[in-house]
Motif scaffolding. Structure first.
Motif, PDB file in Angstrom:
ATOM      1  N   UNK A   1      15.566  -4.299   6.659  1.00 51.31           N
ATOM      2  CA  UNK A   1      15.062  -5.246   5.667  1.00 51.31           C
ATOM      3  C   UNK A   1      14.080  -6.216   6.319  1.00 51.31           C
ATOM      4  N   UNK A   2      12.965  -6.445   5.627  1.00 54.45           N
ATOM      5  CA  UNK A   2      11.970  -7.398   6.095  1.00 54.45           C
ATOM      6  C   UNK A   2      11.082  -6.920   7.218  1.00 54.45           C
ATOM      7  N   UNK A   3      11.273  -5.692   7.699  1.00 51.06           N
ATOM      8  CA  UNK A   3      10.473  -5.181   8.821  1.00 51.06           C
ATOM      9  C   UNK A   3       9.072  -4.792   8.354  1.00 51.06           C
ATOM     10  N   UNK A   4       8.165  -4.689   9.322  1.00 54.29           N
ATOM     11  CA  UNK A   4       6.787  -4.307   9.047  1.00 54.29           C
ATOM     12  C   UNK A   4       6.380  -3.157   9.962  1.00 54.29           C
TER      13      UNK A   4
ATOM     14  N   UNK B   1      12.346  -5.662   1.089  1.00 45.14           N
ATOM     15  CA  UNK B   1      11.259  -6.517   1.513  1.00 45.14           C
ATOM     16  C   UNK B   1      10.440  -6.011   2.683  1.00 45.14           C
ATOM     17  N   UNK B   2      10.650  -4.763   3.093  1.00 48.01           N
ATOM     18  CA  UNK B   2       9.874  -4.209   4.204  1.00 48.01           C
ATOM     19  C   UNK B   2       8.439  -3.920   3.755  1.00 48.01           C
ATOM     20  N   UNK B   3       7.531  -3.821   4.729  1.00 43.09           N
ATOM     21  CA  UNK B   3       6.130  -3.488   4.468  1.00 43.09           C
ATOM     22  C   UNK B   3       5.706  -2.333   5.362  1.00 43.09           C
TER      23      UNK B   3
ATOM     24  N   UNK C   1      11.656  -4.605  -3.585  1.00 42.36           N
ATOM     25  CA  UNK C   1      10.554  -5.452  -3.107  1.00 42.36           C
ATOM     26  C   UNK C   1       9.884  -4.910  -1.854  1.00 42.36           C
ATOM     27  N   UNK C   2       9.748  -3.605  -1.786  1.00 37.04           N
ATOM     28  CA  UNK C   2       9.079  -2.959  -0.653  1.00 37.04           C
ATOM     29  C   UNK C   2       7.610  -2.732  -1.005  1.00 37.04           C
ATOM     30  N   UNK C   3       6.735  -2.964  -0.031  1.00 36.34           N
ATOM     31  CA  UNK C   3       5.296  -2.747  -0.194  1.00 36.34           C
ATOM     32  C   UNK C   3       4.877  -1.562   0.662  1.00 36.34           C
ATOM     33  N   UNK C   4       4.339  -0.539   0.004  1.00 31.37           N
ATOM     34  CA  UNK C   4       3.843   0.668   0.677  1.00 31.37           C
ATOM     35  C   UNK C   4       2.338   0.678   0.445  1.00 31.37           C
ATOM     36  N   UNK C   5       1.563   0.398   1.479  1.00 35.79           N
ATOM     37  CA  UNK C   5       0.133   0.164   1.321  1.00 35.79           C
ATOM     38  C   UNK C   5      -0.653   1.470   1.172  1.00 35.79           C
ATOM     39  N   UNK C   6      -1.935   1.312   0.953  1.00 34.56           N
ATOM     40  CA  UNK C   6      -2.851   2.441   0.777  1.00 34.56           C
ATOM     41  C   UNK C   6      -2.719   3.438   1.928  1.00 34.56           C
ATOM     42  N   UNK C   7      -2.524   4.708   1.561  1.00 32.94           N
ATOM     43  CA  UNK C   7      -2.492   5.780   2.554  1.00 32.94           C
ATOM     44  C   UNK C   7      -1.254   5.845   3.416  1.00 32.94           C
TER      45      UNK C   7
END
Length: 202
Positions: free
Chosen positions: A129-132, A112-114, A94-100
């Motif tokens: 875990x859960x960090x941004x 759950x990190x972003x 459940x990790x989100x790796x955004x554009x670029x």
């Protein structure tokens, strides 16, 4: 395009969709429900494995790579935005790796990190875990500290001992012919592409 690399052929669940202009090469495993969109590249070089779990989305022009020294493992329900780049990292569910965004060799990303747009997690850094990681910021260290990009000297103070050339390429940073050694080794390792076999997309 699905290709073998040396003796390795991707193992792809029947419920995976790969765009016809995407590339999956080498020692790669992809779990059910995952989708690899147009222009994405999932490339395992020299036998280093890539494992991608269930229901992962690899969006347009994203790159996920492994090397002999640095395998890559991705958990379930992860999303990799367009033009994101991951090499040799361990990424939990459940990790989100955004554009670029970029994640480098030996990094560990907790559940759950972003990593937000153009954020970076540097080599050998551990993001809990859960960090941004905020937009455009750099996370470095174990545990990772977030730095804005204008704080280069502080980033370098943490990053330098992590030893990018030694950890990634096995070459001393102080070597007078550093780039000659790095590129010669890479050239030799990548020679196997001359014998790539292309498999039909599933």
């Amino acid at each position: 395009m699905i290709t073998s690399y040396r003796e390795y052929t991707p193992l792809i669940d029947t419920d995976v969709w790969i765009a016809p202009d995407a590339t999956v090469s080498g020692n790669v495993t992809i779990g059910a429900g995952s989708r690899v969109l147009h222009g994405a590249r999932i490339v395992a070089e020299g036998g280093g494995a890539i494992q991608i779990g269930r229901c992962c989305i690899v969006m347009e022009n994203a790159v996920i790579r492994a090397t002999t020294r640095h395998p890559c493992k991705v958990g379930d329900h992860c999303l990799f935005g367009p033009h994101s780049h991951v090499v040799g990292a361990q990424i939990e569910d459940e990790v989100f790796v955004a554009t670029g965004a970029s994640i480098f060799h030996g990094a560990v990303i907790g559940k759950g990190a972003e990593i937000r747009v153009t954020g970076t997690v540097h080599l050998r850094s551990h993001l809990p875990a859960g960090a941004t990681v905020p937009i455009g910021w750099i996370a470095v260290g174990d545990p990772a500290q977030n730095f804005s990009p204008d704080r280069h000297e502080e980033i370098w103070a943490v990053q330098k001992p992590l030893d990018f050339p030694g950890f990634v390429y096995g070459v001393e940073r102080t070597s007078p012919d550093l780039m000659r050694q790095v590129t010669t080794r890479l050239s030799e390792n990548l020679r196997a592409h001359a014998h790539t076999a292309i498999e039909p997309n599933t």
